[in-house]
Design a protein around this motif. Structure first.
Motif, PDB file in Angstrom:
ATOM      1  N   GLU A  45       0.851  -1.194   0.000  1.00 32.16           N
ATOM      2  CA  GLU A  45       0.000   0.000   0.000  1.00 32.16           C
ATOM      3  C   GLU A  45       0.879   1.234   0.000  1.00 32.16           C
ATOM      4  O   GLU A  45       1.938   1.236   0.627  1.00 32.16           O
ATOM      5  CB  GLU A  45      -0.882   0.066   1.262  1.00 32.16           C
ATOM      6  CG  GLU A  45      -1.861  -1.061   1.450  1.00 32.16           C
ATOM      7  CD  GLU A  45      -2.621  -0.929   2.764  1.00 32.16           C
ATOM      8  OE1 GLU A  45      -3.728  -1.457   2.862  1.00 32.16           O
ATOM      9  OE2 GLU A  45      -2.080  -0.292   3.699  1.00 32.16           O
ATOM     10  N   LEU A  46       0.428   2.268  -0.680  1.00 34.17           N
ATOM     11  CA  LEU A  46       1.112   3.558  -0.633  1.00 34.17           C
ATOM     12  C   LEU A  46       0.063   4.640  -0.440  1.00 34.17           C
ATOM     13  O   LEU A  46      -0.841   4.795  -1.264  1.00 34.17           O
ATOM     14  CB  LEU A  46       1.904   3.819  -1.918  1.00 34.17           C
ATOM     15  CG  LEU A  46       2.657   5.153  -1.963  1.00 34.17           C
ATOM     16  CD1 LEU A  46       3.753   5.189  -0.892  1.00 34.17           C
ATOM     17  CD2 LEU A  46       3.263   5.389  -3.345  1.00 34.17           C
ATOM     18  N   HIS A  47       0.159   5.377   0.661  1.00 36.61           N
ATOM     19  CA  HIS A  47      -0.791   6.445   0.957  1.00 36.61           C
ATOM     20  C   HIS A  47      -0.113   7.796   0.758  1.00 36.61           C
ATOM     21  O   HIS A  47       0.979   8.026   1.279  1.00 36.61           O
ATOM     22  CB  HIS A  47      -1.289   6.336   2.400  1.00 36.61           C
ATOM     23  CG  HIS A  47      -2.014   5.066   2.700  1.00 36.61           C
ATOM     24  ND1 HIS A  47      -3.344   4.879   2.394  1.00 36.61           N
ATOM     25  CD2 HIS A  47      -1.586   3.908   3.267  1.00 36.61           C
ATOM     26  CE1 HIS A  47      -3.718   3.671   2.771  1.00 36.61           C
ATOM     27  NE2 HIS A  47      -2.669   3.054   3.305  1.00 36.61           N
ATOM     28  N   LEU A  48      -0.760   8.671   0.023  1.00 36.93           N
ATOM     29  CA  LEU A  48      -0.263  10.026  -0.192  1.00 36.93           C
ATOM     30  C   LEU A  48      -0.967  10.981   0.771  1.00 36.93           C
ATOM     31  O   LEU A  48      -2.191  10.933   0.912  1.00 36.93           O
ATOM     32  CB  LEU A  48      -0.500  10.467  -1.631  1.00 36.93           C
ATOM     33  CG  LEU A  48       0.194   9.631  -2.708  1.00 36.93           C
ATOM     34  CD1 LEU A  48      -0.199  10.119  -4.097  1.00 36.93           C
ATOM     35  CD2 LEU A  48       1.701   9.655  -2.538  1.00 36.93           C
ATOM     36  N   VAL A  49      -0.193  11.826   1.442  1.00 39.28           N
ATOM     37  CA  VAL A  49      -0.750  12.793   2.384  1.00 39.28           C
ATOM     38  C   VAL A  49      -0.227  14.175   2.018  1.00 39.28           C
ATOM     39  O   VAL A  49       0.651  14.325   1.166  1.00 39.28           O
ATOM     40  CB  VAL A  49      -0.385  12.431   3.841  1.00 39.28           C
ATOM     41  CG1 VAL A  49      -1.021  11.118   4.237  1.00 39.28           C
ATOM     42  CG2 VAL A  49       1.129  12.369   4.021  1.00 39.28           C
ATOM     43  N   ASP A  50      -0.761  15.191   2.675  1.00 41.51           N
ATOM     44  CA  ASP A  50      -0.409  16.564   2.311  1.00 41.51           C
ATOM     45  C   ASP A  50       0.818  17.099   3.032  1.00 41.51           C
ATOM     46  O   ASP A  50       1.579  17.884   2.466  1.00 41.51           O
ATOM     47  CB  ASP A  50      -1.598  17.496   2.570  1.00 41.51           C
ATOM     48  CG  ASP A  50      -2.760  17.234   1.623  1.00 41.51           C
ATOM     49  OD1 ASP A  50      -2.491  16.867   0.453  1.00 41.51           O
ATOM     50  OD2 ASP A  50      -3.915  17.375   2.046  1.00 41.51           O
ATOM     51  N   THR A  51       1.008  16.699   4.289  1.00 41.10           N
ATOM     52  CA  THR A  51       2.075  17.310   5.087  1.00 41.10           C
ATOM     53  C   THR A  51       2.915  16.257   5.806  1.00 41.10           C
ATOM     54  O   THR A  51       2.490  15.111   5.980  1.00 41.10           O
ATOM     55  CB  THR A  51       1.493  18.263   6.144  1.00 41.10           C
ATOM     56  OG1 THR A  51       0.783  17.483   7.127  1.00 41.10           O
ATOM     57  CG2 THR A  51       0.551  19.280   5.510  1.00 41.10           C
ATOM     58  N   MET A  52       4.080  16.698   6.278  1.00 41.98           N
ATOM     59  CA  MET A  52       4.936  15.827   7.076  1.00 41.98           C
ATOM     60  C   MET A  52       4.259  15.478   8.405  1.00 41.98           C
ATOM     61  O   MET A  52       4.379  14.355   8.904  1.00 41.98           O
ATOM     62  CB  MET A  52       6.279  16.505   7.336  1.00 41.98           C
ATOM     63  CG  MET A  52       7.112  16.738   6.089  1.00 41.98           C
ATOM     64  SD  MET A  52       7.734  15.209   5.357  1.00 41.98           S
ATOM     65  CE  MET A  52       9.080  14.825   6.485  1.00 41.98           C
ATOM     66  N   HIS A  53       3.532  16.427   8.993  1.00 45.15           N
ATOM     67  CA  HIS A  53       2.827  16.160  10.243  1.00 45.15           C
ATOM     68  C   HIS A  53       1.777  15.074  10.054  1.00 45.15           C
ATOM     69  O   HIS A  53       1.634  14.176  10.891  1.00 45.15           O
ATOM     70  CB  HIS A  53       2.154  17.436  10.762  1.00 45.15           C
ATOM     71  CG  HIS A  53       3.112  18.446  11.302  1.00 45.15           C
ATOM     72  ND1 HIS A  53       3.885  18.219  12.417  1.00 45.15           N
ATOM     73  CD2 HIS A  53       3.429  19.695  10.881  1.00 45.15           C
ATOM     74  CE1 HIS A  53       4.635  19.278  12.662  1.00 45.15           C
ATOM     75  NE2 HIS A  53       4.386  20.186  11.741  1.00 45.15           N
ATOM     76  N   GLU A  54       1.046  15.168   8.948  1.00 46.99           N
ATOM     77  CA  GLU A  54       0.020  14.169   8.667  1.00 46.99           C
ATOM     78  C   GLU A  54       0.659  12.803   8.455  1.00 46.99           C
ATOM     79  O   GLU A  54       0.138  11.780   8.893  1.00 46.99           O
ATOM     80  CB  GLU A  54      -0.781  14.586   7.431  1.00 46.99           C
ATOM     81  CG  GLU A  54      -1.979  13.683   7.153  1.00 46.99           C
ATOM     82  CD  GLU A  54      -2.760  14.122   5.922  1.00 46.99           C
ATOM     83  OE1 GLU A  54      -3.691  13.388   5.542  1.00 46.99           O
ATOM     84  OE2 GLU A  54      -2.435  15.175   5.341  1.00 46.99           O
ATOM     85  N   ARG A  55       1.792  12.791   7.789  1.00 46.24           N
ATOM     86  CA  ARG A  55       2.502  11.526   7.558  1.00 46.24           C
ATOM     87  C   ARG A  55       2.865  10.862   8.884  1.00 46.24           C
ATOM     88  O   ARG A  55       2.602   9.673   9.101  1.00 46.24           O
ATOM     89  CB  ARG A  55       3.765  11.784   6.743  1.00 46.24           C
ATOM     90  CG  ARG A  55       4.652  10.562   6.562  1.00 46.24           C
ATOM     91  CD  ARG A  55       6.096  10.971   6.329  1.00 46.24           C
ATOM     92  NE  ARG A  55       6.698  10.313   5.200  1.00 46.24           N
ATOM     93  CZ  ARG A  55       7.925  10.572   4.771  1.00 46.24           C
ATOM     94  NH1 ARG A  55       8.653  11.507   5.355  1.00 46.24           N
ATOM     95  NH2 ARG A  55       8.440   9.920   3.749  1.00 46.24           N
ATOM     96  N   LYS A  56       3.478  11.626   9.789  1.00 47.60           N
ATOM     97  CA  LYS A  56       3.917  11.055  11.055  1.00 47.60           C
ATOM     98  C   LYS A  56       2.746  10.546  11.883  1.00 47.60           C
ATOM     99  O   LYS A  56       2.816   9.475  12.487  1.00 47.60           O
ATOM    100  CB  LYS A  56       4.737  12.084  11.837  1.00 47.60           C
ATOM    101  CG  LYS A  56       6.091  12.378  11.214  1.00 47.60           C
ATOM    102  CD  LYS A  56       6.969  13.228  12.134  1.00 47.60           C
ATOM    103  CE  LYS A  56       6.473  14.633  12.281  1.00 47.60           C
ATOM    104  NZ  LYS A  56       7.389  15.467  13.112  1.00 47.60           N
ATOM    105  N   ALA A  57       1.672  11.328  11.923  1.00 46.72           N
ATOM    106  CA  ALA A  57       0.514  10.934  12.708  1.00 46.72           C
ATOM    107  C   ALA A  57      -0.135   9.681  12.145  1.00 46.72           C
ATOM    108  O   ALA A  57      -0.522   8.779  12.894  1.00 46.72           O
ATOM    109  CB  ALA A  57      -0.495  12.080  12.751  1.00 46.72           C
TER     110      ALA A  57
END
Length: 203
Positions: free
Chosen positions: A80-92
């Motif tokens: 799976e590969l999920h794309l997110v908007d920010t580094m904060h969102e990625r970490k969370a």
């Protein structure tokens, strides 16, 4: 443990032992049926961990910000590969879908992730085990600094003990399983406490 976040460098390091251990970690987690959750990149130790799991029939979930994916550093063969908007969102998001954390050698980004999750653990926002794979003594000086923090009264001993350390993969996983048995499972608090809602309030 069904899934583990792996924090590590986007560079391979000079000594080949770092890449070898990263690949081996992915291989071991695959053999144990533990899903790898990581930053989604194909470079450095990140790519080695992912390949170690994928090439041994393991499951790997990558979470990467759009701006990094556009630089063509996203791994293309993940489960799976999920794309997110920010580094904060990625970490969370990485922590929200994982039972535990392991940090390998890395640079600023790895240190940032490691100390953030240790802070969340100290605040009981995250209660899963946090492991440090101290390959080639990479983190020896950091561990000395943590002891200095205790000595000078800036870190409580029980919070110092939140970081589980071993230079051996199997030994580290045993410590982490013991932690889970001790606390009665990973009882992370409400996800809203550590997922960024867009107002800049993420701890």
């Amino acid at each position: 443990m069904k899934s583990i976040v792996v924090y590590c460098g986007a560079n391979p390091g000079i000594n080949p032992i770092y890449a070898q251990q990263a690949y081996r970690l992915g291989e071991v987690l695959a053999a144990k049926g533990i899903r790898v959750i990581y930053g989604g990149g194909n470079l450095g130790l990140m790519g080695k961990v992912a390949n170690g799991a994928i090439e041994n029939e393991g499951a790997v979930t990558g979470i990467i910000p759009n701006f990094l994916a556009k630089l063509e550093v996203a791994h293309q063969t993940l489960t799976e590969l999920h794309l997110v908007d920010t580094m904060h969102e990625r970490k969370a998001k990485m922590v929200a879908v994982s039972d535990a954390v392991i940090a390998l050698p890395g640079g600023y980004g790895t240190f940032d992730e490691l100390f953030e999750i240790l802070t969340w653990s100290q605040l009981k926002i995250f209660t899963g085990p946090i492991g440090l794979l101290n390959t080639n003594g990479y983190y020896d000086l950091l561990l000395q600094q943590l002891d200095k923090m205790v000595e000078e009264g800036f870190l409580q001993p029980h919070n110092r003990s939140l970081l589980l350390v071993d230079s051996d993969i199997e030994g580290l996983l045993i410590q982490m399983e013991s932690h889970i048995a001790r606390v009665g499972g990973n009882k992370n608090l409400d996800r809203s406490l550590y997922v960024d809602d867009g107002d800049g309030s993420t701890p």
